[in-house]
Structures are given as structure tokens and as C-alpha cells.
Design a protein around this motif. Structure first.
Motif, PDB file in Angstrom:
ATOM      1  N   ALA A  10      22.283  23.291  28.213  1.00  0.00           N
ATOM      2  CA  ALA A  10      21.779  22.444  29.503  1.00  0.00           C
ATOM      3  C   ALA A  10      22.784  21.640  30.121  1.00  0.00           C
ATOM      4  N   GLN A  11      23.677  21.170  29.470  1.00  0.00           N
ATOM      5  CA  GLN A  11      24.523  19.808  30.254  1.00  0.00           C
ATOM      6  C   GLN A  11      25.740  20.443  30.875  1.00  0.00           C
ATOM      7  N   VAL A  12      25.870  21.876  31.101  1.00  0.00           N
ATOM      8  CA  VAL A  12      26.898  22.357  31.872  1.00  0.00           C
ATOM      9  C   VAL A  12      26.508  22.769  33.358  1.00  0.00           C
ATOM     10  N   PRO A  13      27.229  21.784  34.077  1.00  0.00           N
ATOM     11  CA  PRO A  13      26.953  21.925  35.766  1.00  0.00           C
ATOM     12  C   PRO A  13      27.193  23.263  36.003  1.00  0.00           C
ATOM     13  N   ASP A  14      28.476  23.746  35.885  1.00  0.00           N
ATOM     14  CA  ASP A  14      28.819  25.061  36.191  1.00  0.00           C
ATOM     15  C   ASP A  14      28.698  26.291  35.189  1.00  0.00           C
ATOM     16  N   LEU A  15      27.353  26.740  35.144  1.00  0.00           N
ATOM     17  CA  LEU A  15      27.008  27.611  33.953  1.00  0.00           C
ATOM     18  C   LEU A  15      27.874  28.911  34.107  1.00  0.00           C
ATOM     19  N   ASN A  16      28.118  29.490  35.064  1.00  0.00           N
ATOM     20  CA  ASN A  16      28.805  30.830  35.137  1.00  0.00           C
ATOM     21  C   ASN A  16      30.337  30.426  34.611  1.00  0.00           C
ATOM     22  N   ASP A  17      30.728  29.477  34.969  1.00  0.00           N
ATOM     23  CA  ASP A  17      32.161  29.367  34.426  1.00  0.00           C
ATOM     24  C   ASP A  17      32.326  29.057  33.074  1.00  0.00           C
ATOM     25  N   PHE A  18      31.324  28.438  32.514  1.00  0.00           N
ATOM     26  CA  PHE A  18      31.043  27.960  31.097  1.00  0.00           C
ATOM     27  C   PHE A  18      30.881  29.311  30.247  1.00  0.00           C
ATOM     28  N   VAL A  19      29.851  30.294  30.628  1.00  0.00           N
ATOM     29  CA  VAL A  19      29.602  31.429  29.796  1.00  0.00           C
ATOM     30  C   VAL A  19      30.947  32.512  30.134  1.00  0.00           C
ATOM     31  N   ALA A  20      31.401  32.422  31.254  1.00  0.00           N
ATOM     32  CA  ALA A  20      32.505  33.392  31.476  1.00  0.00           C
ATOM     33  C   ALA A  20      33.673  32.952  30.550  1.00  0.00           C
ATOM     34  N   GLY A  21      33.762  31.591  30.443  1.00  0.00           N
ATOM     35  CA  GLY A  21      35.012  31.090  29.413  1.00  0.00           C
ATOM     36  C   GLY A  21      34.665  31.492  28.065  1.00  0.00           C
ATOM     37  N   MET A  22      33.524  31.444  27.637  1.00  0.00           N
ATOM     38  CA  MET A  22      33.059  31.906  26.299  1.00  0.00           C
ATOM     39  C   MET A  22      33.239  33.521  26.362  1.00  0.00           C
ATOM     40  N   ALA A  23      33.296  34.332  27.136  1.00  0.00           N
ATOM     41  CA  ALA A  23      33.225  35.813  27.120  1.00  0.00           C
ATOM     42  C   ALA A  23      34.862  36.055  26.914  1.00  0.00           C
ATOM     43  N   ARG A  24      35.420  35.214  27.608  1.00  0.00           N
ATOM     44  CA  ARG A  24      37.165  35.646  27.376  1.00  0.00           C
ATOM     45  C   ARG A  24      37.813  35.277  26.138  1.00  0.00           C
ATOM     46  N   LEU A  25      36.983  33.769  25.606  1.00  0.00           N
ATOM     47  CA  LEU A  25      37.643  33.463  24.321  1.00  0.00           C
ATOM     48  C   LEU A  25      37.268  34.235  23.150  1.00  0.00           C
ATOM     49  N   LEU A  26      36.053  34.968  23.338  1.00  0.00           N
ATOM     50  CA  LEU A  26      35.300  35.798  22.090  1.00  0.00           C
ATOM     51  C   LEU A  26      36.238  36.943  21.764  1.00  0.00           C
ATOM     52  N   ALA A  27      36.516  36.968  20.518  1.00  0.00           N
ATOM     53  CA  ALA A  27      36.945  38.213  19.721  1.00  0.00           C
ATOM     54  C   ALA A  27      36.208  39.561  20.303  1.00  0.00           C
ATOM     55  N   PRO A  28      36.926  40.569  20.350  1.00  0.00           N
ATOM     56  CA  PRO A  28      35.897  41.783  20.731  1.00  0.00           C
ATOM     57  C   PRO A  28      34.589  42.181  19.837  1.00  0.00           C
ATOM     58  N   ASP A  29      34.666  41.834  18.477  1.00  0.00           N
ATOM     59  CA  ASP A  29      33.490  41.819  17.621  1.00  0.00           C
ATOM     60  C   ASP A  29      33.167  40.561  17.314  1.00  0.00           C
ATOM     61  N   GLY A  30      33.366  39.729  18.096  1.00  0.00           N
ATOM     62  CA  GLY A  30      32.776  38.030  17.805  1.00  0.00           C
ATOM     63  C   GLY A  30      31.356  37.951  18.278  1.00  0.00           C
ATOM     64  N   VAL A  31      30.870  36.794  18.016  1.00  0.00           N
ATOM     65  CA  VAL A  31      29.366  36.374  18.152  1.00  0.00           C
ATOM     66  C   VAL A  31      29.173  34.958  18.502  1.00  0.00           C
ATOM     67  N   ILE A  32      28.603  34.825  19.606  1.00  0.00           N
ATOM     68  CA  ILE A  32      28.342  33.549  20.165  1.00  0.00           C
ATOM     69  C   ILE A  32      26.857  33.173  19.603  1.00  0.00           C
ATOM     70  N   THR A  33      26.504  31.906  19.221  1.00  0.00           N
ATOM     71  CA  THR A  33      25.397  31.469  18.901  1.00  0.00           C
ATOM     72  C   THR A  33      25.110  30.196  19.532  1.00  0.00           C
ATOM     73  N   LEU A  34      23.937  30.024  20.597  1.00  0.00           N
ATOM     74  CA  LEU A  34      23.855  29.021  21.318  1.00  0.00           C
ATOM     75  C   LEU A  34      22.533  28.640  21.138  1.00  0.00           C
ATOM     76  N   GLU A  35      22.275  27.168  20.696  1.00  0.00           N
ATOM     77  CA  GLU A  35      20.759  26.705  20.571  1.00  0.00           C
ATOM     78  C   GLU A  35      20.346  25.987  21.685  1.00  0.00           C
ATOM     79  N   PHE A  36      19.342  25.826  22.179  1.00  0.00           N
ATOM     80  CA  PHE A  36      19.014  25.067  23.232  1.00  0.00           C
ATOM     81  C   PHE A  36      17.311  24.953  23.042  1.00  0.00           C
ATOM     82  N   PRO A  37      17.120  23.731  23.819  1.00  0.00           N
ATOM     83  CA  PRO A  37      15.435  23.763  23.806  1.00  0.00           C
ATOM     84  C   PRO A  37      14.647  24.993  24.719  1.00  0.00           C
TER      85      PRO A  37
END
Ligand SMILES: [Zn+2]
Length: 430
Positions: free
Chosen positions: A188-215
Motif C-alpha cells: 500500500a505504501q509503494v508509489p511505483d507499484l509496477n517497479d516494486f512488483v517487477a523487482g520482486m519478480a526479478r529477485l525471486l528464485a525460479p521456484d520461489g514464493v512471494i507472500t504479501l499481506e495487506f488490508p
């Protein structure tokens, strides 16, 4: 007769619609306008009370294309986060929640000494500390240096920086890929959502998992949680909008949990589109429920603003009647959400003697806008107020337990959301 005219101002054209933070579509629909408000986390030192205080519009818009609910960005994240006053470890409920998560996810993903867990906005290490006894290497990313230092001092590797594609690429260049990326209450606190999520996709190992919690936006709307809207929260998510955001960066939803935290949150699990992770049935079920409830239809959102003004009137009616009857009222907590409520409703020291907080960083300071003094919790025992207005209502069970002794002098709690409720500590569940 000559009339002195002011220099005519340029004809104001309807402001060009701002582009949606997620999909770029022009924003044309209003969800609710909470007026002008100061930054919620900018609590004031005594020396700042006479200074001008910047106010910004708290007008929430919704995208008719992707249904992302969002605020305009008026201040830079640098301004908000470089010296952050929120230390997650001050909430015992939240630390327990983090511990339970770590003990659930480590075996589920088979994390061990060769894995890497990265938490974005790792705060004071409230969460990552629980991986250390499990022998799982961790890296925190936290932009607020003062908060990050607390984590570093307790042995949790932490990098003081903002996360996005640039940092993700730097980490990958160092040979680091994350088997688990955690983002709790940061999206919620990320102004550039697409840059943030693109960064997660690049850092994530091929079989890695992302968990996000938000209201969860569904709870915000259903339970009238308008005070969770503030300038530092740029976006408010449904699962529908998250699915679209993830898909834009080659990620897929593989699971979702509904959590009671922060008034009702989602924990989503994401993986690379090409990975073998199957999607749990809960994903399709929740997407279907949101569609059934109209979260992909702009008309669904139209009645929210009226419910917000009704809550304001009923809370003010109660407080005015209490003050007219000579009652003494104070607040409990000085969270960001409290400041939206106080400023929108115009509740200052004419209603509340002071508020209290467990975080010593806030003691001797004042809430933004309404300038309510913030004291240690013990101040309540000295004042013995008739009412304690609980501002972090999402922690009301914890607070009514900790403070149930106010019943000894007849004190009662006021919980403002979802509707104004008075709780007698003698009747609160123990
Ligand atoms: Zn959009």
C-alpha cells in the motif's frame, strides 16, 4: 462606476484525470473525499507546534478499468520513511502473528540453511528474528535508517534502502535470489507499484514464493474502515486488483489466506507463471466472491462516502453529549489511522485531554493537525477518565484486556469503527 477587479485567474480547466498507478487508465471516479489532512505519521515535537503544517487532499479515487482504489502521491517516500516512528515490535499481537507465520511457512516451503528469505520493509526485525532459530538466512530491506538500526543491532542482516527493480538487479548481480520474499503491509505504501512488483519478480528464485499481506479492500468497504485511508497508504487492494498486478509481471496467485489482522487482511502467495506451483481452490473462490459482491463494478463503491459521513456524525454526537455531561475523555494510541479519524472528525483537545502510546518515541510529542499531546500509558491511571477512545481499533481486544482496570473507577472504552460502540471493561471478554 468602476469596479476594481482582481486580475482574472486563468480559466480552470477540469484537471486532466490522473493516471491509475496500476494500469495507467485515467482516474474519473471518487470513492470518498476526507478533505484536507496533514501527514498521519508526522507527529510533532513541542518546538514544531507554532510552525505551519502542510495539509494535503485525502481524496480517494478508484480506477474504472482495474478497480484499484488509490490516493494521489503528495509526498515522496523519502520524506515519509527516512525517519519512521513506527516500531512493529511494540505490538505484541503483531509480533505473535509474525512468529506464527514463520513457523508455518518455513516447513511449508522446505526452507533451510541454503535458502534465502528477504523481507521488504522489514522494520525493526519483528518478523525476520523468528527465522534465526530455524537456521534460515535472512535479509531485511528497510528504508527507515533508525528502525533498521534496531534490527541490525540484534543481528538481523538489513539493508537500508528502497526496494524496486534497481535494488533487485543489484542483489541478483551479487548472486542472491530469494526463495521467499515477504512484504507485510508495504504494498500500500509503494508509489511505483509496477517497479516494486517487477523487482520482486526479478529477485525471486525460479521456484520461489512471494507472500504479501495487506488490508483487504472488501473489509475496508464492508466495515467502514475509512480511517485506514491516509497519505502514506497510496493503494487499497482487492484480490481482483492484485491478480491483475501480478499477471502484469509474470506472476500468478497460488494461494490466499484471509487474516483478522488490521481489521481484515489478505495474505496472497505468488509464484512465477512458469513455475509448477498449482493454484489452491481458495484463489478462485475468493475471486468469485469479490465478483459476486461487485468489486469489479464501479456502482458497488458509490454508497461508501455516505456511510463515512454518518460515522462521523454519530461519533461527534456521542462525544459532544459526553462533554456536555462533564465527562473526561482521553485517547489510547497514536497510530496513523487515529490521525485520519481525528482530523476528519475535528476531534482535538476540546474532546480528548491527551492520548497515550506504548512507543516511547512518541511521548512528549503531539498528533499532527489536532495537536493532541501523547503521553505514556500510565497517564490514564493518573487521570482516571470516564472514557478511553481506542484509536487502533484493530487491536481493541489486546487493549481492552491490558487496560481493563479502568473499570475500577467506572471507565469505559469507545471503539469508533465500524460503528461507534461503548465497551464496559466488566463485560469485555477476558
Ligand atoms: Zn487502473
Amino acid at each position: 462606476m468602476s469596479v476594481h477587479l482582481l486580475e482574472p485567474s486563468p480559466v480552470t480547466e477540469a484537471r486532466a484525470a490522473r493516471p491509475c498507478r496500476l494500469c495507467g487508465h485515467g482516474l474519473e471516479h471518487s470513492l470518498v473525499d476526507l478533505g484536507m489532512s496533514p501527514l498521519c505519521e508526522s507527529i510533532l515535537a513541542p518546538g514544531q507546534l507554532d510552525a505551519m503544517e502542510p495539509y494535503f487532499p485525502l481524496h480517494v479515487l478508484i480506477c474504472g478499468q482495474c478497480f484499484l482504489v488509490q490516493l494521489g502521491q503528495y509526498v515522496s517516500p523519502e520524506h515519509i520513511f527516512r525517519e519512521y516512528a513506527y516500531f512493529s515490535s511494540y505490538s505484541t499481537t503483531w509480533v505473535a502473528h509474525a512468529k506464527a507465520y514463520c513457523e508455518m511457512i518455513a516447513p511449508r516451503l522446505g526452507l533451510g540453511p541454503d535458502s534465502l528469505v528477504v523481507e521488504l520493509a522489514s522494520n525493526d526485525g519483528y518478523l525476520l528474528q523468528h527465522f534465526l532459530p530455524l537456521g534460515v538466512p535472512v535479509l531485511g530491506i528497510e528504508p527507515a535508517a533508525n528502525v533498521a538500526q534496531v534490527a541490525i543491532d540484534s543481528g538481523i542482516a538489513t539493508r537500508v534502502d528502497f526496494f524496486g527493480v534497481a535494488l533487485a538487479d543489484a542483489l541478483v548481480a551479487d548472486g542472491r535470489r530469494a526463495d521467499l520474499i515477504i512484504g507485510n503491509n508495504v504494498l500500500a505504501q509503494v508509489p511505483d507499484l509496477n517497479d516494486f512488483v517487477a523487482g520482486m519478480a526479478r529477485l525471486l528464485a525460479p521456484d520461489g514464493v512471494i507472500t504479501l499481506e495487506f488490508p483487504h479492500l472488501e473489509r475496508l468497504i464492508a466495515e467502514n474502515q475509512f480511517d485506514t485511508i491516509y497519505h502514506e497508504h497510496f493503494s487499497y487492494f482487492s484480490l481482483i486488483s492484485i491478480e491483475r498486478l501480478a499477471a502484469g509481471h509474470g506472476l500468478k496467485l497460488i494461494d490466499v489466506d484471509e487474516l483478522p489482522t488490521h481489521g481484515g487482511s489478505l495474505r496472497v502467495y505468488l509464484a512465477h507463471l512458469g513455475s509448477t506451483w498449482p493454484a489452491a481452490p481458495r484463489v478462485a473462490d475468493l475471486l468469485a466472491r469479490e465478483r459476486r459482491r461487485g468489486f469489479d463494478d464501479i456502482a458497488t463503491y458509490a454508497s461508501f462516502a455516505e456511510r463515512v459521513t454518518r460515522t462521523k456524525r454519530s461519533l461527534l454526537s456521542f462525544l459532544i453529549a459526553a462533554k456536555d455531561a462533564g465527562k473526561v475523555i482521553c485517547g489510547y494510541g497514536a497510530p496513523g489511522k487515529g490521525n485520519t479519524l481525528l482530523n476528519y472528525c475535528g476531534i482535538g483537545t476540546d474532546f480528548l485531554e491527551f492520548t497515550v502510546d506504548r512507543n516511547p518515541y512518541k511521548h512528549g510529542r503531539f498528533t499532527p493537525g489536532m495537536h493532541i499531546p501523547i503521553h505514556p500509558v500510565e497517564a490514564i491511571d493518573e487521570l482516571r477518565p470516564d472514557y478511553v477512545l481506542i484509536l487502533p481499533w484493530n487491536l481493541k481486544d489486546e487493549i481492552t484486556q491490558q487496560m481493563r482496570h479502568i473499570g475500577a473507577w467506572g471507565g469505559r472504552f469507545i471503539v469508533p469503527i465500524p460503528q461507534m460502540t461503548v465497551i464496559d471493561p466488566k463485560e469485555a471478554r477476558s
